[in-house]
Design an enzyme around this catalytic site. Structure first.
Site, mmCIF file in Angstrom:
data_model
loop_
_atom_site.group_PDB
_atom_site.id
_atom_site.type_symbol
_atom_site.label_atom_id
_atom_site.label_comp_id
_atom_site.label_asym_id
_atom_site.label_seq_id
_atom_site.Cartn_x
_atom_site.Cartn_y
_atom_site.Cartn_z
ATOM 1 N N CYS A 188 36.026 37.982 40.218
ATOM 2 C CA CYS A 188 34.758 37.983 40.950
ATOM 3 C C CYS A 188 33.939 39.199 40.518
ATOM 4 O O CYS A 188 34.434 40.075 39.805
ATOM 5 C CB CYS A 188 35.014 38.014 42.458
ATOM 6 S SG CYS A 188 35.579 39.627 43.074
ATOM 7 N N CYS B 274 35.618 42.619 41.610
ATOM 8 C CA CYS B 274 36.781 42.963 40.784
ATOM 9 C C CYS B 274 36.344 43.307 39.364
ATOM 10 O O CYS B 274 36.916 44.201 38.738
ATOM 11 C CB CYS B 274 37.797 41.826 40.790
ATOM 12 S SG CYS B 274 38.656 41.665 42.378
ATOM 13 N N HIS C 177 41.778 41.268 46.720
ATOM 14 C CA HIS C 177 41.966 40.430 45.544
ATOM 15 C C HIS C 177 43.109 40.941 44.663
ATOM 16 O O HIS C 177 43.443 42.132 44.680
ATOM 17 C CB HIS C 177 40.678 40.340 44.748
ATOM 18 C CG HIS C 177 39.611 39.555 45.454
ATOM 19 N ND1 HIS C 177 38.416 39.234 44.853
ATOM 20 C CD2 HIS C 177 39.567 39.014 46.701
ATOM 21 C CE1 HIS C 177 37.688 38.524 45.696
ATOM 22 N NE2 HIS C 177 38.355 38.393 46.830
ATOM 23 N N GLU D 122 43.359 41.428 41.419
ATOM 24 C CA GLU D 122 42.993 42.461 40.456
ATOM 25 C C GLU D 122 42.912 43.822 41.124
ATOM 26 O O GLU D 122 43.395 44.825 40.590
ATOM 27 C CB GLU D 122 41.625 42.142 39.806
ATOM 28 C CG GLU D 122 41.559 40.796 39.137
ATOM 29 C CD GLU D 122 41.033 39.684 40.032
ATOM 30 O OE1 GLU D 122 40.285 38.831 39.528
ATOM 31 O OE2 GLU D 122 41.366 39.663 41.243
#
Length: 188
Positions: free
Chosen positions: A98, A101, A70, A72
């Site tokens: 999410c 993260c 992801h 992040e």
């Protein structure tokens, strides 16, 4: 014409990073900021040297693409890789983080999460952020970075025409305002 706010500036940067995403399901960008300086950026995509979803499709297990990292996480890992401290920093993300993260953001010491779009906002992620005292704020992107230069040019042309004594520009100014209008937000 005034400058864009810091929130708009950093959110625009996250959208620029999003354009590098190799995920076919959802492109996301993230920027880690400390003291009004970008210290890292990331987008969702495959591990370095790995196969990309845009080349071979997503590798979906349990409803999630396990091939991608992801945005992040990529931004936080970039800080780790280059020895850049994240404690007290802020993160600007195109989409709400999410749960995984979110946990990494909290552990990294990030003090604020700014996001532009809701995306499966997990109630537990929201709870964790609140418990950790991490501020969250939805910042809608109001500036199209591609057209900002055009906006500046039109404004300068109208000002120049006005300084040369041309009258009747009010209609043109109103048209330019409607075309390029950027709602102002409080300076942060």
């Amino acid at each position: 014409m005034g400058r864009i706010s810091w929130n708009q500036y950093f959110m625009a940067q996250s959208y620029l990073l999003k354009s590098r995403s190799t995920c076919e399901r959802l492109a996301v960008g993230a920027v880690v900021v400390r003291d009004k300086r970008m210290i890292a950026g990331g987008y969702n995509g495959s591990v370095t040297g790995g196969v990309h979803c845009i080349d071979e499709g997503c590798y979906v297990v349990g409803g999630h693409c396990v091939r991608t990292i992801h945005a992040e996480m990529n931004a936080l890992l970039q800080c780790s890789k280059f020895g850049v401290a994240t404690d007290g920093a802020e993160i600007y993300v195109t989409h709400f983080p999410c749960i995984h993260c979110t946990k990494a953001i909290i552990q990294a010491g990030i003090k604020a999460v700014y996001y532009s779009e809701d995306y499966k906002n997990d109630p537990y992620a929201i709870e964790l952020l609140q418990q950790a005292g991490v501020r969250t704020k939805k910042v809608l992107l109001q500036v199209d970075p591609v057209h900002y230069e055009q906006q500046q040019l039109v404004s300068e042309l109208l000002e120049e025409l006005e300084s040369q004594g041309h009258s009747g520009l009010d209609g043109w100014k109103k048209k330019a305002d409607r075309l390029f209008h950027v709602p102002t937000e409080q300076k942060s």
